[in-house]
Design a protein around this motif. Structure first.
Motif, PDB file in Angstrom:
ATOM      1  N   LEU A 256       0.811  -1.217   0.000  1.00  0.00           N
ATOM      2  CA  LEU A 256       0.000   0.000   0.000  1.00  0.00           C
ATOM      3  C   LEU A 256       0.843   1.265   0.000  1.00  0.00           C
ATOM      4  O   LEU A 256       0.344   2.341  -0.266  1.00  0.00           O
ATOM      5  N   GLN A 258       1.894   2.600   2.602  1.00  0.00           N
ATOM      6  CA  GLN A 258       1.527   3.377   3.785  1.00  0.00           C
ATOM      7  C   GLN A 258       1.432   2.466   4.998  1.00  0.00           C
ATOM      8  O   GLN A 258       1.090   1.292   4.888  1.00  0.00           O
TER       9      GLN A 258
ATOM     10  N   ALA B  71      -8.425   2.219   3.685  1.00  0.00           N
ATOM     11  CA  ALA B  71      -7.547   2.576   2.572  1.00  0.00           C
ATOM     12  C   ALA B  71      -7.100   1.351   1.792  1.00  0.00           C
ATOM     13  O   ALA B  71      -7.012   1.378   0.565  1.00  0.00           O
ATOM     14  N   ALA B  72      -6.825   0.237   2.487  1.00  0.00           N
ATOM     15  CA  ALA B  72      -6.359  -0.968   1.800  1.00  0.00           C
ATOM     16  C   ALA B  72      -7.418  -1.485   0.837  1.00  0.00           C
ATOM     17  O   ALA B  72      -7.128  -1.869  -0.294  1.00  0.00           O
ATOM     18  N   ASN B  75      -7.590   0.474  -2.419  1.00  0.00           N
ATOM     19  CA  ASN B  75      -6.586   0.061  -3.387  1.00  0.00           C
ATOM     20  C   ASN B  75      -6.999  -1.216  -4.117  1.00  0.00           C
ATOM     21  O   ASN B  75      -6.864  -1.324  -5.328  1.00  0.00           O
ATOM     22  N   GLU B  94      -9.243   8.134   0.462  1.00  0.00           N
ATOM     23  CA  GLU B  94      -9.192   8.023   1.920  1.00  0.00           C
ATOM     24  C   GLU B  94      -7.766   8.310   2.379  1.00  0.00           C
ATOM     25  O   GLU B  94      -7.531   8.924   3.397  1.00  0.00           O
ATOM     26  N   ASN B  95      -6.805   7.801   1.621  1.00  0.00           N
ATOM     27  CA  ASN B  95      -5.418   8.097   1.932  1.00  0.00           C
ATOM     28  C   ASN B  95      -4.705   8.545   0.680  1.00  0.00           C
ATOM     29  O   ASN B  95      -4.600   7.809  -0.301  1.00  0.00           O
ATOM     30  N   GLU B  97      -1.519   9.295  -0.344  1.00  0.00           N
ATOM     31  CA  GLU B  97      -0.370   8.604  -0.934  1.00  0.00           C
ATOM     32  C   GLU B  97      -0.711   7.167  -1.278  1.00  0.00           C
ATOM     33  O   GLU B  97      -0.332   6.662  -2.322  1.00  0.00           O
ATOM     34  N   GLY B  98      -1.425   6.510  -0.362  1.00  0.00           N
ATOM     35  CA  GLY B  98      -1.735   5.090  -0.549  1.00  0.00           C
ATOM     36  C   GLY B  98      -2.449   4.819  -1.856  1.00  0.00           C
ATOM     37  O   GLY B  98      -2.060   3.939  -2.622  1.00  0.00           O
ATOM     38  N   THR B 101      -0.620   5.167  -5.753  1.00  0.00           N
ATOM     39  CA  THR B 101       0.087   4.081  -6.436  1.00  0.00           C
ATOM     40  C   THR B 101      -0.850   3.350  -7.382  1.00  0.00           C
ATOM     41  O   THR B 101      -0.514   3.096  -8.541  1.00  0.00           O
ATOM     42  N   LYS B 105      -1.001   3.307 -11.652  1.00  0.00           N
ATOM     43  CA  LYS B 105      -1.048   2.050 -12.401  1.00  0.00           C
ATOM     44  C   LYS B 105      -2.213   2.089 -13.400  1.00  0.00           C
ATOM     45  O   LYS B 105      -2.073   1.677 -14.556  1.00  0.00           O
TER      46      LYS B 105
END
Lengths: 362, 328
Positions: A256, A258, B71-72, B75, B94-95, B97-98, B101, B105
């Protein structure tokens, strides 16, 4: 049913082995996995507007499934020996969160190099596992209660350290490689996962440790009378669980990019589901690493495959459906595992009633 | 017997699959919209606007997100959409930087990405649909306050805290507008409520007794509006001292209907969803490009673009007449 008609043939030992092999729980689970996979391959793959093949039947999707199941897979691997010893560890998900933010803190605030921070984090994970181990073996407290306590303790610590608001990000590219890129054809973290799986497989099935785990799970007092170092073996499985949770934390953080205190919330329950689905008895004494791997795969394919189905997509209900079907899959698998026993209990009675022949010797 | 079992499983799977696929053929443009959490009434009201836009444009809208703010999960959902080959992804991050990524992509695979409500890193998306600028919020607050009291008299402010960046920003624009346009109005006090309704209520009570000539209380944090309203109601000053501010419709409905609170200000979440979908489709069709200065979104008309921010424009004012149409 033709084989059933030739019931006496099963007295042939080689044939019986063959049948036993294919009716083993793991094989049944493999069939389910193959069926699942084929279903999603045909139903979840399509060609999009730009003429590109998309959905379940793409390599990207398959790699994503692998990538997404590494953390829960690792926790499931950690829990397999724990559950074989008739124990449980509810704290692994919380420990994942704690290790993730400690790793972030060591690197970001402590200014340590990534490899050093990883090493320390793995040490912390093992220490946290040792805390569980001491409470369970030295004080003889029930694992369920001990790890329920550390479940809250570890998560609480993680939240206290970050005051619920700090998120560590901006990790270097080289570290993110572990979680986001491919190495030798597979997602990088899959190699870590496979290595841990191999190590756990050897430990559980090829060493005296593994035999000790099963013995302890079946009869802890018997194991003690037989001279097994029960406490030391039990301590080992909980320390290992802590260590593997820390490995999962590193992979999670790298995937992630993070580290946040809520990392891995609820993962322990997914992992336990995978282990039990894989045929490990929650009462201890029985279970295989292969079964656990198949359990993880069955859940991961189901979850990811569902999200590819056009019907589910239109309903926007992939999340809910996957929860529902995972539960159903677990219940069906549990029912299926006791079904042969019930059937075999019924059969001899019918034989004696209708043919009055003596029951077959086992 | 087990061979039959395996064959049965396989045949069943393939058969079932062909049934499901038969109804799948669809060549509509697919826009996937990710909320922070999909049970949140705020995002459900965004979706209502998005659905309307999807219908008008004849596209397929996927609306999926974590059941809690996770956040996970965000993604994973985005990665899933990438392999599903959707055309556009619109994200409320929600996040920051997270999620970026995963969004990068997606962009690499030729998927158009934009954000709404909460932005991601600037390089991971084409545009951010910005629901409100601090300037817009400050001006609307002050203009509405002036309208309520007829442009003259004393008023006080309740803020979340004296240090929070967004609160200070909004306060700055309120004061600037006051100075520029309403010389007959006077800001007599600014009190913090620490984002607590109880504290807001006691602060408002203190303000009322210390300033007998007070005509209006403006609260710029969401617990502040109902807190101030409760104080005014209990002091028996309903109608004599007006209450207004930034907040969510649901927690203020009671006071609005009782005539204690006059206006609640926020953006129209339905319009936010509507605009995000229109912008996404325009991106996919190459009608909206970097450097554009304005953008036309269906029945809502034209919106200004500042840099890579599409501005939803003036905040929305909820009052007795319209507040029941909103549920968040």
């Amino acid at each position: 049913m033709s084989t059933a008609a030739h019931a006496p043939a099963s007295s042939n030992p080689s044939r019986r082995d063959w049948r036993a092999f294919f009716t083993r729980h793991e094989m049944l689970l493999l069939y389910v996995l193959i069926a699942e996979w084929l279903f999603f391959y045909f139903a979840g793959t399509s060609t999009n507007r730009r003429g590109v093949i998309v959905g379940f039947g793409t390599w990207d999707r398959q790699f994503d499934i692998l990538r997404h199941s590494c953390e829960i897979g690792l926790l499931a691997l950690a829990l397999t020996p724990v559950i074989i010893t008739a124990g449980i560890d509810l704290s692994v998900g919380s420990l994942l969160g704690l290790c993730a933010i400690l790793f972030g803190k060591l690197w970001h605030d402590g200014g340590l190099a990534i490899p050093v921070a990883i090493g320390l984090t793995l040490g912390i994970g093992a220490l946290a596992g040792a805390l569980n181990a001491i409470l369970i073996t030295a004080l003889r407290l029930p694992p369920l209660i001990v790890t329920l306590g550390t479940y809250s303790l570890f998560r609480g610590l993680a939240e206290a350290i970050t005051r619920g608001s700090i998120t560590y990000t901006d990790f270097p590219e080289t570290f993110l490689f572990i979680g986001q890129e491919r190495w030798l054809g597979l997602p990088t973290q899959a190699w870590v996962f496979l290595m841990v799986a191999l190590a756990m497989g050897l430990l559980v099935h090829r060493t005296t440790f593994g035999r000790a785990f099963r013995t302890i799970g079946l009869a802890p007092e018997g194991a003690r009378y037989a001279g097994l170092p029960v406490e030391r073996r039990l301590a080992l499985v909980y320390v290992l669980a802590g260590l593997i949770a820390a490995i999962a934390a590193i992979i999670y953080t790298a995937r992630l990019g993070q580290a946040k205190a809520d990392a891995g919330t609820g993962y322990e329950l997914f992992a336990i589901t995978a282990v039990v689905l894989g045929g490990t008895s929650i009462f201890g004494g029985k279970g295989t690493i292969v079964g656990t791997l198949l359990g993880v795969a069955a859940i991961a394919v189901l979850k990811n495959g569902l999200a590819c189905l056009p019907v589910v997509m239109r309903l926007n209900a992939a999340e809910e459906m996957s929860g529902l079907l995972t539960g159903a899959l677990l219940l069906v698998a549990l029912t299926a595992s006791v079904l042969p026993k019930i059937l075999s209990n019924l059969r001899p009675r019918r034989h004696t009633a209708t043919q009055s022949t003596p029951p077959l010797s086992p | 017997m087990k061979n039959y079992l395996l064959r049965f499983c396989v045949a069943g799977a393939v058969l079932l699959a062909s049934l499901v696929t038969a109804s799948a053929a669809d060549s509509k443009l697919i826009v996937a919209m990710l909320p922070k959490s999909k049970g949140n009434a705020y995002f459900i009201s965004c979706k209502a606007g998005a659905d309307k836009a999807a219908k008008e444009l004849g596209i397929q809208l996927l609306f999926d997100g974590p059941t809690d703010s996770n956040a996970a999960k965000q993604n994973e959902i985005v990665e899933n959409w990438i392999t599903l080959g959707v055309d556009v992804i619109a994200v409320a991050a929600e996040n920051k930087e997270g999620i970026s990524t995963a969004l990068r992509k997606a962009q690499k695979q030729g998927i158009k990405v934009l954000t709404y409500d909460a932005d991601a890193m600037a390089d991971s998306r084409s545009f951010f649909v910005n629901q409100a600028t601090p300037q817009g919020i400050g001006q609307t607050l002050m203009d509405e306050a002036a309208r309520l009291v007829g442009g003259e008299g004393e008023f006080a402010m309740i803020v979340g805290s004296l240090t929070a960046a967004n609160q200070r920003e909004w306060q700055k624009y309120v004061e600037a507008r006051l100075k520029e346009k309403f010389p007959k109005m006077k800001l007599v006090a600014v009190r913090p409520c620490d984002d607590l309704k109880d504290k807001a209520q006691s602060e408002a009570t203190a303000l009322l007794s210390a300033n007998p000539k007070l005509k209006l209380i403006m609260a710029i944090c969401s617990p502040g509006v109902p807190g101030a309203a409760e104080a005014v109601k209990q002091a028996g000053l309903t109608g004599k001292v007006k209450v207004m501010g930034l907040g969510l419709p649901n927690e203020n409905k009671r006071y609005v209907h009782a005539g204690v609170t006059d206006s609640v200000i926020l953006w129209n979440t339905g319009d936010l969803g509507y605009l995000a979908i229109y912008a996404g489709v325009a991106l996919a069709k190459d009608e909206l490009k970097k450097g554009a200065k304005s953008f036309k979104a269906g029945s809502l008309g034209s919106f200004a673009i500042e840099g890579d921010n599409i501005l939803l424009g003036k905040p929305f004012i909820f009052n007795q007449g319209n507040i029941d149409q909103f549920d968040f």
